[in-house]
Design a protein around this motif. Structure first.
Motif, PDB file in Angstrom:
ATOM      1  N   MET A 144       6.322  -0.520  -3.786  1.00  0.00           N
ATOM      2  CA  MET A 144       6.868   0.309  -4.858  1.00  0.00           C
ATOM      3  C   MET A 144       6.787   1.781  -4.463  1.00  0.00           C
ATOM      4  N   ASP A 145       7.931   2.434  -4.387  1.00  0.00           N
ATOM      5  CA  ASP A 145       8.009   3.861  -4.081  1.00  0.00           C
ATOM      6  C   ASP A 145       8.004   4.634  -5.392  1.00  0.00           C
ATOM      7  N   SER A 146       6.877   5.270  -5.707  1.00  0.00           N
ATOM      8  CA  SER A 146       6.710   5.926  -7.009  1.00  0.00           C
ATOM      9  C   SER A 146       7.327   7.313  -7.028  1.00  0.00           C
ATOM     10  N   ALA A 147       7.627   7.770  -8.214  1.00  0.00           N
ATOM     11  CA  ALA A 147       8.112   9.138  -8.398  1.00  0.00           C
ATOM     12  C   ALA A 147       6.945  10.110  -8.233  1.00  0.00           C
ATOM     13  N   PRO A 148       7.217  11.390  -7.897  1.00  0.00           N
ATOM     14  CA  PRO A 148       6.142  12.376  -7.741  1.00  0.00           C
ATOM     15  C   PRO A 148       5.618  12.866  -9.089  1.00  0.00           C
ATOM     16  N   SER A 149       5.111  11.950  -9.882  1.00  0.00           N
ATOM     17  CA  SER A 149       4.543  12.292 -11.185  1.00  0.00           C
ATOM     18  C   SER A 149       3.704  11.124 -11.663  1.00  0.00           C
ATOM     19  N   LEU A 150       2.738  11.417 -12.515  1.00  0.00           N
ATOM     20  CA  LEU A 150       1.892  10.362 -13.074  1.00  0.00           C
ATOM     21  C   LEU A 150       2.377  10.073 -14.490  1.00  0.00           C
ATOM     22  N   ASN A 151       3.565   9.452 -14.572  1.00  0.00           N
ATOM     23  CA  ASN A 151       4.174   9.182 -15.868  1.00  0.00           C
ATOM     24  C   ASN A 151       3.934   7.733 -16.281  1.00  0.00           C
ATOM     25  N   PHE A 152       4.590   7.308 -17.357  1.00  0.00           N
ATOM     26  CA  PHE A 152       4.393   5.947 -17.852  1.00  0.00           C
ATOM     27  C   PHE A 152       4.822   4.900 -16.818  1.00  0.00           C
ATOM     28  N   THR A 198       1.918   6.012  -3.858  1.00  0.00           N
ATOM     29  CA  THR A 198       1.953   6.982  -4.953  1.00  0.00           C
ATOM     30  C   THR A 198       1.150   8.238  -4.642  1.00  0.00           C
ATOM     31  N   ASN A 199       1.601   9.339  -5.196  1.00  0.00           N
ATOM     32  CA  ASN A 199       0.932  10.635  -5.198  1.00  0.00           C
ATOM     33  C   ASN A 199       1.854  11.561  -5.976  1.00  0.00           C
ATOM     34  N   PHE A 200       1.326  12.355  -6.891  1.00  0.00           N
ATOM     35  CA  PHE A 200       2.269  13.152  -7.675  1.00  0.00           C
ATOM     36  C   PHE A 200       2.648  14.469  -7.004  1.00  0.00           C
ATOM     37  N   LYS A 201       2.237  14.651  -5.728  1.00  0.00           N
ATOM     38  CA  LYS A 201       2.676  15.820  -4.960  1.00  0.00           C
ATOM     39  C   LYS A 201       3.996  15.482  -4.276  1.00  0.00           C
ATOM     40  N   GLY A 202       5.044  16.226  -4.584  1.00  0.00           N
ATOM     41  CA  GLY A 202       6.321  16.009  -3.933  1.00  0.00           C
ATOM     42  C   GLY A 202       6.243  16.343  -2.454  1.00  0.00           C
ATOM     43  N   GLY A 203       7.005  15.628  -1.632  1.00  0.00           N
ATOM     44  CA  GLY A 203       7.025  15.894  -0.199  1.00  0.00           C
ATOM     45  C   GLY A 203       5.850  15.331   0.560  1.00  0.00           C
ATOM     46  N   SER A 204       5.125  14.388  -0.017  1.00  0.00           N
ATOM     47  CA  SER A 204       3.968  13.809   0.675  1.00  0.00           C
ATOM     48  C   SER A 204       4.342  12.596   1.517  1.00  0.00           C
ATOM     49  N   SER A 205       5.627  12.295   1.611  1.00  0.00           N
ATOM     50  CA  SER A 205       6.150  11.184   2.443  1.00  0.00           C
ATOM     51  C   SER A 205       5.951   9.817   1.806  1.00  0.00           C
ATOM     52  N   LYS A 206       6.016   9.752   0.490  1.00  0.00           N
ATOM     53  CA  LYS A 206       5.931   8.454  -0.178  1.00  0.00           C
ATOM     54  C   LYS A 206       7.106   7.564   0.211  1.00  0.00           C
ATOM     55  N   THR A 207       8.320   8.111   0.133  1.00  0.00           N
ATOM     56  CA  THR A 207       9.507   7.319   0.444  1.00  0.00           C
ATOM     57  C   THR A 207       9.538   6.928   1.917  1.00  0.00           C
ATOM     58  N   SER A 208       9.215   7.865   2.797  1.00  0.00           N
ATOM     59  CA  SER A 208       9.198   7.572   4.237  1.00  0.00           C
ATOM     60  C   SER A 208       8.181   6.481   4.555  1.00  0.00           C
ATOM     61  N   THR A 209       7.014   6.564   3.940  1.00  0.00           N
ATOM     62  CA  THR A 209       5.984   5.547   4.155  1.00  0.00           C
ATOM     63  C   THR A 209       6.461   4.181   3.685  1.00  0.00           C
ATOM     64  N   THR A 210       7.053   4.135   2.502  1.00  0.00           N
ATOM     65  CA  THR A 210       7.544   2.863   1.958  1.00  0.00           C
ATOM     66  C   THR A 210       8.607   2.254   2.857  1.00  0.00           C
ATOM     67  N   ILE A 211       9.559   3.073   3.302  1.00  0.00           N
ATOM     68  CA  ILE A 211      10.655   2.568   4.117  1.00  0.00           C
ATOM     69  C   ILE A 211      10.166   2.085   5.475  1.00  0.00           C
ATOM     70  N   HIS A 212       9.380   2.912   6.163  1.00  0.00           N
ATOM     71  CA  HIS A 212       8.925   2.532   7.505  1.00  0.00           C
ATOM     72  C   HIS A 212       8.015   1.314   7.466  1.00  0.00           C
ATOM     73  N   LEU A 213       7.130   1.265   6.480  1.00  0.00           N
ATOM     74  CA  LEU A 213       6.257   0.098   6.352  1.00  0.00           C
ATOM     75  C   LEU A 213       7.075  -1.150   6.037  1.00  0.00           C
ATOM     76  N   GLY A 214       8.035  -1.023   5.129  1.00  0.00           N
ATOM     77  CA  GLY A 214       8.878  -2.168   4.769  1.00  0.00           C
ATOM     78  C   GLY A 214       9.690  -2.672   5.943  1.00  0.00           C
ATOM     79  N   HIS A 215      10.287  -1.752   6.701  1.00  0.00           N
ATOM     80  CA  HIS A 215      11.063  -2.160   7.878  1.00  0.00           C
ATOM     81  C   HIS A 215      10.172  -2.824   8.922  1.00  0.00           C
ATOM     82  N   TYR A 216       8.999  -2.245   9.130  1.00  0.00           N
ATOM     83  CA  TYR A 216       8.055  -2.804  10.096  1.00  0.00           C
ATOM     84  C   TYR A 216       7.712  -4.256   9.743  1.00  0.00           C
ATOM     85  N   LEU A 217       7.390  -4.478   8.477  1.00  0.00           N
ATOM     86  CA  LEU A 217       7.007  -5.820   8.048  1.00  0.00           C
ATOM     87  C   LEU A 217       8.176  -6.798   8.146  1.00  0.00           C
ATOM     88  N   ALA A 218       9.381  -6.344   7.776  1.00  0.00           N
ATOM     89  CA  ALA A 218      10.553  -7.219   7.840  1.00  0.00           C
ATOM     90  C   ALA A 218      10.880  -7.611   9.272  1.00  0.00           C
TER      91      ALA A 218
END
Length: 353
Positions: A242-250, A115-135
């Protein structure tokens, strides 16, 4: 002065045109019956994945102690499913018990919020690469896409029977009225051991429904919605990312409450670091409110991860040095290698590259 451009007409017109263009492009490149497949692995690659020598893999194949590989141009090729089968067989029948990394006994599933509410900080890339690595290393991984933009979902291709317009996202399992079982929205991917819960625009409805629920009941029960949904499947996985959205919402707050650990990706740029500081300040104010109402979140670990880093870029190097100084032991660079071993994240001290 009369403005001639209707905002409604503009949005409807170009959303329809763009959706049609993307659909035509997708149909041309990826037919409806197309499915992404995983490539085969050579015996050298299998040895690297299992942590043994290639000679040992050849010996196992010669003795027919594992799955029969495909022979192509004199090379043995294994599917990822066969690699997993071989991993489990060697762990069960030989002296290599360590080869099976899956949790046992009292070890708990790690639920990690990226998570981080700054867009473009590589949240999705981090989630995907880490998930693939572990799998690839034998863990059972579930990736949960919490971003309505659904980038993680899209990057895994056409998933069987998935239609985000048909209520096939996490919102279906966390809504207040008639939620469905979490298992019914989990999709297999082309990577064995890596499953996903997809995202779609309907995830935005959670914000409205929470506001209405809080007006009706006045409580903070919404914070437990994600946790309760994941609790239904936690026994089936070693890691839930969990790949969070770039916002600190509910929805993000609910995911932070469900998490056992947090990763905060931060590009080594002044604006990104400044945005992260504001994110932490705002998050702290929310966490203080949660503490006051008795629903505080406690984690095994929280790590900062530098992304998009160019070591030869002088400003980036300076910003990286600043973050090393400030974050110290909360700093994680070689994340996949230094964190996550048999779910004992809290005991690992992150080192620098």
């Amino acid at each position: 002065m009369t403005r001639h451009l209707s905002s409604l007409a503009f949005m409807e017109n170009f959303s329809t045109k763009l959706e049609l263009a993307l659909k035509n492009l997708s149909m041309a490149q990826f037919p409806p019956d197309a499915r992404r497949t995983m490539r085969k692995f050579t015996s050298t690659e299998v040895a690297a994945l299992l942590g043994v020598t290639e000679a040992y893999i050849r010996q196992v194949a010669a003795k027919e102690q594992g799955p029969e590989p495909e022979i192509a141009n004199g090379r043995r090729l294994y599917s990822l499913e066969q690699v997993l089968e071989l991993r489990m067989a060697l762990a069960a029948n030989g002296r290599k018990k360590w080869m099976n990394p899956r949790r046992t006994g009292n070890e708990q599933c790690q639920i990690v919020a990226v998570t981080n509410f700054k867009g473009g900080s590589s949240k999705t890339s981090t989630t995907i690469h880490l998930g693939h690595y572990l799998a690839l290393r034998g863990y059972r991984v579930l990736a949960v896409d919490l971003d309505p933009q659904a980038s993680l979902t899209a990057l895994h291709g056409s998933l069987p029977e998935f239609d985000y317009r048909g209520g096939d996202t996490l919102y279906s399992a966390i809504r207040f009225d008639d939620p469905i079982p979490t298992k019914s929205i989990i999709h297999k991917t082309h990577i064995a051991g890596f499953d996903v819960i997809c995202a779609g625009l309907e995830l935005t409805e959670f914000e409205t429904s929470v506001a209405l629920e809080m007006r009706r009941s006045g409580g903070t029960g919404f914070l437990l919605r994600v946790s309760q949904a994941l609790e239904q499947v936690v026994d089936d996985y070693d890691f839930i990312l969990m790949d969070s959205a770039p916002s600190l919402n509910f929805l993000t707050l609910s995911s932070l409450t469900a998490a056992t650990g947090v990763i905060i990706p931060v590009p080594a740029h002044m604006l990104d670091v400044d945005s992260t500081a504001k994110f932490l300040e705002l998050a702290a104010s929310y966490m203080q409110i949660l503490d006051e109402v008795g629903t505080s979140a406690h984690w095994d670990f929280a790590k900062f991860l530098i992304t998009k880093f160019e070591p030869n870029d002088h400003p980036q190097a300076n910003m990286s040095a600043l973050m090393r100084q400030v974050f110290r032991r909360e700093f994680a660079l070689e994340l996949c290698h230094q964190i996550y071993r048999r779910s004992r994240c809290a005991d690992v001290e992150a080192e620098s590259l």
